[in-house]
Motif scaffolding. Sequence first.
Motif, mmCIF file in Angstrom:
data_model
loop_
_atom_site.group_PDB
_atom_site.id
_atom_site.type_symbol
_atom_site.label_atom_id
_atom_site.label_comp_id
_atom_site.label_asym_id
_atom_site.label_seq_id
_atom_site.Cartn_x
_atom_site.Cartn_y
_atom_site.Cartn_z
ATOM 1 N N LYS A 5 7.292 73.531 45.344
ATOM 2 C CA LYS A 5 8.364 74.420 45.448
ATOM 3 C C LYS A 5 9.404 73.710 44.119
ATOM 4 C CE LYS A 5 8.439 75.384 50.356
ATOM 5 N NZ LYS A 5 8.968 75.235 51.469
ATOM 6 N N GLU A 32 12.833 72.003 42.683
ATOM 7 C CA GLU A 32 13.722 71.137 43.289
ATOM 8 C C GLU A 32 15.333 71.551 42.836
ATOM 9 O OE1 GLU A 32 12.941 67.402 41.859
ATOM 10 O OE2 GLU A 32 10.952 67.186 42.822
ATOM 11 N N ASP A 33 15.952 71.333 44.088
ATOM 12 C CA ASP A 33 17.372 71.494 43.451
ATOM 13 C C ASP A 33 18.004 73.103 42.865
ATOM 14 O OD1 ASP A 33 17.972 69.132 44.475
ATOM 15 O OD2 ASP A 33 17.732 68.043 42.455
ATOM 16 N N THR A 34 17.098 74.051 43.644
ATOM 17 C CA THR A 34 17.553 75.437 42.980
ATOM 18 C C THR A 34 18.895 75.927 43.883
ATOM 19 O OG1 THR A 34 16.718 77.670 42.819
ATOM 20 C CG2 THR A 34 16.004 76.524 45.041
ATOM 21 N N SER A 35 19.710 76.827 43.447
ATOM 22 C CA SER A 35 20.516 77.279 43.961
ATOM 23 C C SER A 35 20.252 78.351 45.065
ATOM 24 C CB SER A 35 21.588 78.086 42.806
ATOM 25 O OG SER A 35 20.703 79.331 42.493
ATOM 26 N N ASN A 89 18.851 81.505 43.363
ATOM 27 C CA ASN A 89 17.603 81.553 42.935
ATOM 28 C C ASN A 89 16.387 81.323 44.040
ATOM 29 O OD1 ASN A 89 18.663 81.934 40.305
ATOM 30 N ND2 ASN A 89 18.558 79.399 39.924
ATOM 31 N N THR A 117 29.260 75.536 39.075
ATOM 32 C CA THR A 117 29.723 74.642 40.090
ATOM 33 C C THR A 117 30.548 73.585 39.499
ATOM 34 O OG1 THR A 117 27.848 73.239 38.896
ATOM 35 C CG2 THR A 117 27.047 74.681 40.761
ATOM 36 N N VAL A 175 30.600 71.802 47.725
ATOM 37 C CA VAL A 175 29.671 72.594 48.605
ATOM 38 C C VAL A 175 30.672 73.667 48.770
ATOM 39 C CG1 VAL A 175 28.267 73.126 50.468
ATOM 40 C CG2 VAL A 175 28.032 70.970 49.402
#
Length: 528
Positions: A97, A99-102, A105, A474, A490
């Motif tokens: 998978k 990493e760190d996807t929004s 996405n 962001t 966040v």
Amino acid sequence: MDDLPPLTYTPVDDIPAIHQRIVNKFHTHETRTLAYRLKQLRQLYWGLKDEEPALLEAAKLDLGKSAYETYLTELGWELNDILFMCKNLERFMKDEKAEDTSLMNLAMGPRIRKDPLGAVLVIGAYNFPFMLSLGPLVGAIAAGCTAVLKPSENAPNAARIMQHIITQSLDPEAYQVVQGGVPETTALLERKWDKIFYTGGLGVGTIIAKKAAETLTPVALELGGRNPAIVTASADPRLAARRLLWAKLVNAGQVCVSQNYILVDRAILPAFLQQLETALHDFQPKGAQASEDYGRIINERQWQRLQDMLDSTSGKILFGGKTDKATLFFEPTVVQVDSADDPLLKDESFGPLIPILPVRDLDEAIRTANHVHATPLALYPFGSATDTAKILAQTRSGGASINDAFFHASIPTLAFGGVGDSGSGAYRGRASFECFTHRRSITRTPGWVEGLLEVRYPPYTPAKLKKVRGMMDTKPDFDRAGRSTGGGVVWWVLGLGGKGGVGRGVRWAVLAAVVAVVVRFWRGRGMM
């Protein structure tokens, strides 16, 4: 080995057809399956296991290696390498998978697929003919590639038994051995490969890299290095002497990761030299020439090169120095030199020469190591945690063993490779699989997110840009001076409490992501 056919070089005219055969095999896609890869690896394991006596004999004939050393540094290693790969291959092949996807996405299911590179060429070396040839080949098989192996012509008996094992054990349409020297290697390099893996010297490595660049072929280069050992004032002189001497006795010093020279703090020099002399007697009580554990130089050309280096030094021989051209014997030889420009430091010995250069302090040792060769294959700092940490922080190398000699290179699951002039790429363990694998980025965009994607279609308007900013932007967690500003990111990113199109756009993205997670969950349970 008497029952094997004699070694014959592959006709140069046959090489294009051999290359085309393994390319064609790759395009059948059969090698991509887990079952196929495991079958080839398992058959190679038993091929090596069944021919163990012949493998040990070949190393003795080519390099004068004892059966003990060959099993310890090559055969046992390679058998365990295959078993490790068989045990973990299914896990290595699985998609990863992103990493760190929004959240937006996440709906597209971003992942990394592991694809074989294709048809590859492996060019082995003579000093560890089995490990340095079969190790990369195991990685190529595990990755689902087809391959041609070109063993070193300087270890002909090892090349002969490897060809026999590969011919008997592996799919001949996918895996071939080409025997020969410069003409045969040149003919191989004229073909288009999906990757070339070469182990050897800097000179030939440069030639291969230039040739590969003509066809944009990626290369992995495992090259030698003028590797420094640094014995600081805080080191244990006995341990340093024994461990570094052992590194020069293995394979008569014909090891790409053994230290090329030793920088010793003057404060500890007398104790270190005394311990070195004691270790020499302990390891070879009857002398190197009478030791059954001590090998020979591979051929007359390499022996003469070492003799020329010894003759050219301005240093003083402290121990050793005996040689015999007729038997290719070269005694472990300790030489104290007085300059970093001495030929024993400037050139890679790849043999049992042990030059020692005294230094005033640790800073001088680091400066000298960086001057002689800024990017060696390996580095060996001896001393306290503070001293060794400073050495690592102020030098570069492919790998390092603290308070030991090339232990990092003996761990089969630890990635091994050089940096700069000492090579590029890495292999061993999982790294062998990754060396011949393309990490292919994949997404899958479902039809139901089309409403969210309308912002990417022309005509572009201020209102659409506002939505895009709400979905993409962001907030940094640092100010203009680079100081951290803490959390609160966040909630801002999610746009909760936002107004107008921006808030709605982000909430739509969140909703889409939530739906995507739910869909994937139910699909995983077989409910959709």
